[in-house]
Scaffold this active site. Structure first.
Site, PDB file in Angstrom:
ATOM      1  N   HIS A  72      37.230  39.979  48.595  1.00  0.00           N
ATOM      2  CA  HIS A  72      37.384  38.547  48.336  1.00  0.00           C
ATOM      3  C   HIS A  72      38.592  38.342  47.423  1.00  0.00           C
ATOM      4  CE1 HIS A  72      35.294  40.107  44.806  1.00  0.00           C
ATOM      5  NE2 HIS A  72      35.940  39.154  44.141  1.00  0.00           N
ATOM      6  N   HIS A 112      44.564  38.413  44.281  1.00  0.00           N
ATOM      7  CA  HIS A 112      44.576  39.752  44.854  1.00  0.00           C
ATOM      8  C   HIS A 112      43.198  40.068  45.423  1.00  0.00           C
ATOM      9  CE1 HIS A 112      42.925  40.353  40.836  1.00  0.00           C
ATOM     10  NE2 HIS A 112      42.293  41.404  41.345  1.00  0.00           N
TER      11      HIS A 112
END
Length: 189
Positions: free
Chosen positions: A44, A130
């Protein structure tokens, strides 16, 4: 004593993107030694980490987040490189990077501001979107920055996906996968 569950808001990756990343992770595991690789279902982009939250405070926050995301549109995002946090010779976090995205920054801003207004003490470091792939370098030799070039071998073109859901996840440290979706906020096409 049982640890209190922690919560965080994140951009959920589509299933097909998780499967592509799973394949890439399996290949990288062969040559890049990290202690813990993230389960592909847990991949995620974290927007806001909340920590432990009382149920009544969480319920109120969910109403506010739903309201601020109501008219938010889905958008395209591209994963284009690898990176790391920590010491250059022994990184603590190994991650996949995304191309610059004003819509992602805007969504993060909406969720972050809503959480702050609800009284949450949030981390003030700049947002660095990220996807964490692995944690804690365990190689006998030092990490080599050249390892980051493996991405272009695995994925010659940026990996595009449609970002269409913000999710509130709860962490379960003793389970695999360890993140459970508690609330889902669809982004509209």
């Amino acid at each position: 004593m049982e640890q209190q569950p922690h919560f965080f808001f994140a951009l959920r990756l589509p299933e097909e993107t998780k499967l592509v990343l799973k394949k890439h992770i399996e290949r990288m595991k062969e040559t890049i030694p990290f202690r813990r690789w993230v389960h592909h279902q847990d991949l995620h982009i974290t927007l806001v980490f909340l920590g432990a939250v009382p149920p009544e405070k969480l319920a109120a926050l969910l109403r506010h987040v739903k309201e601020v995301l109501l008219d938010t549109k889905a958008f395209s995002l591209k994963i284009n490189a690898l990176g790391f946090f920590g010491h250059e010779d022994s990184p603590r976090v190994f991650w996949a990077d995304t191309e610059e995205s004003p819509p992602l920054q805007a969504i993060r801003g909406k969720v972050f501001t809503t959480c702050e207004r609800a009284g949450f003490q949030l981390e003030k470091r700049p947002f660095r979107p990220h996807i964490t792939l692995a944690r804690k370098w365990k190689g006998e030799d030092h990490f080599q920055k050249e390892e980051l070039g493996v991405w272009t071998k695995l994925q010659p073109e940026p990996l595009s996906f449609q970002a269409n859901e913000v999710v509130l996840y709860q962490t379960h440290l003793t389970k695999t996968p360890k993140y459970e979706a508690i609330a889902v906020f669809p982004l509209h096409n």
